[in-house]
Design an enzyme around this catalytic site. Structure first.
Site, PDB file in Angstrom:
ATOM      1  N   SER A  66       0.797  -1.235   0.000  1.00 23.75           N
ATOM      2  CA  SER A  66       0.000   0.000   0.000  1.00 23.75           C
ATOM      3  C   SER A  66       0.825   1.279   0.000  1.00 23.75           C
ATOM      4  O   SER A  66       0.247   2.372  -0.057  1.00 23.75           O
ATOM      5  CB  SER A  66      -0.973   0.010   1.181  1.00 23.75           C
ATOM      6  N   LYS A 103      -0.072   3.640  -2.715  1.00 21.03           N
ATOM      7  CA  LYS A 103      -1.073   4.701  -2.634  1.00 21.03           C
ATOM      8  C   LYS A 103      -0.434   6.079  -2.471  1.00 21.03           C
ATOM      9  O   LYS A 103      -1.113   7.093  -2.677  1.00 21.03           O
ATOM     10  CB  LYS A 103      -2.045   4.415  -1.494  1.00 21.03           C
ATOM     11  N   SER A 105      -6.221   3.092   4.209  1.00 23.81           N
ATOM     12  CA  SER A 105      -5.524   2.464   3.083  1.00 23.81           C
ATOM     13  C   SER A 105      -6.524   1.687   2.231  1.00 23.81           C
ATOM     14  O   SER A 105      -6.294   0.533   1.846  1.00 23.81           O
ATOM     15  CB  SER A 105      -4.396   1.547   3.569  1.00 23.81           C
TER      16      SER A 105
END
Length: 231
Positions: free
Chosen positions: A22, A25, A82
Site C-alpha cells: 500500500s 497509494k 488504506s
C-alpha cells in the site's frame, strides 16, 4: 535520507526490488494532488464507484457499485484506512481505467527519478510486476512533501469518520515517536510490513523507509531506530 538535500544517512539493500504494497497509494495520492492543484477536481467533487472498485479486497471503506464518494473522503480513506476500493475510484476518475492510471503512475515515477519502480495498480494489492525499492520510495516521499506542503498535513490525521464508522490511521508511529507526522504504511504477505515515515526535530526533516518488516511493531521500532540515528 535528509529531506532538504536528499543525502543518504543510512542505507541497507536500498536498491533491492520489493513489493511496495500500500505504499503504492503514495503515488495514487500524488496524482490526485496534482489533479486538485490543476483544478480538474475539488475536495467536494463526487466520484462514481464502479462495480470493479466495489469488489476490491480489504482493507476498504465498503463502497458499493453505484455509490459516489467525495474526493475528500476518498483521500482520507486512502491515507488512514488504506482503502483499496477508494484507490480504484480515484484511478478510474483520473484516467478512465485503473490500467491506464497505473501507466500514468509509472510515467510519473520515471519523471521523479524512480528508475526501478513499476506500477500495475493503484492500490498495491498483489501483482508480481508491481515493484519498487527503498531508494525510490524515499524519493517519492520527499516529492510528496516538497510539492504538496498544502496537503501533506492530511497524512497526520489520526482518524477519519466515514458513513458512521471511525477509521484509525494505520501509521501508529505518529502516536509515540517525537516529531513523526506521516506518511504511509503498507502490507501484503509477499512484502511484509512496510513504512515510509517522516519526522521533524529542530527544524530538520528526515524521511525513512523500512520494507519487509516481520510485524508492524518491529517495523515501527526499526523506523524509530533509523530516525534516531539520523537525528
Amino acid at each position: 535520507v535528509d529531506f532538504e538535500s536528499g543525502a543518504v544517512i543510512h542505507e541497507r539493500d536500498a536498491d533491492q526490488l520489493r513489493y511496495p504494497a500500500s505504499l503504492t497509494k503514495m503515488m495514487t495520492l500524488f496524482l490526485l494532488f496534482e489533479a486538485l492543484d490543476a483544478k480538474r477536481l475539488s475536495l467536494g467533487t463526487r466520484l462514481a464507484v464502479s462495480y470493479r472498485a466495489s469488489i476490491q479486497s480489504p482493507t476498504k471503506l465498503g463502497l458499493e457499485d453505484g455509490d459516489s464518494i467525495t474526493v475528500r473522503d476518498a483521500m482520507f480513506g486512502l491515507i488512514t484506512r488504506s482503502a483499496n476500493d477508494a484507490a480504484v475510484v480515484v484511478a478510474e476518475a483520473l484516467s478512465g481505467t485503473e490500467d491506464r492510471f497505473a501507466q500514468a503512475m509509472t510515467r510519473r515515477a520515471r519523471q521523479l527519478g524512480m528508475a526501478s519502480t513499476t506500477f500495475q495498480n493503484a492500490s498495491g494489492l498483489p501483482d508480481p510486476d508491481q515493484i519498487s525499492t527503498a531508494r525510490d520510495l524515499a524519493t517519492l516521499g520527499r516529492a510528496l512533501i516538497r510539492q504538496f506542503p498544502h496537503y501533506y498535513n492530511y497524512f497526520s490525521v489520526g482518524e477519519f469518520v466515514y458513513d458512521g464508522r471511525v477509521f484509525a490511521n494505520h501509521n501508529r508511529l505518529m502516536n509515540w515517536y517525537n516529531g513523526a507526522d506521516g506518511i504511509k504504511t503498507g502490507y501484503i504477505r509477499a512484502s511484509g510490513f512496510n513504512l515510509v515515515a517522516s519526522a521533524v526535530r529542530d527544524n530538520r526533516r528526515l524521511v525513512g523507509v523500512v520494507l519487509g518488516g516481520a510485524s508492524a511493531v518491529r517495523r515501527d521500532q526499526e523506523m524509530a531506530r533509523l530516525l534516531d540515528v539520523g537525528f
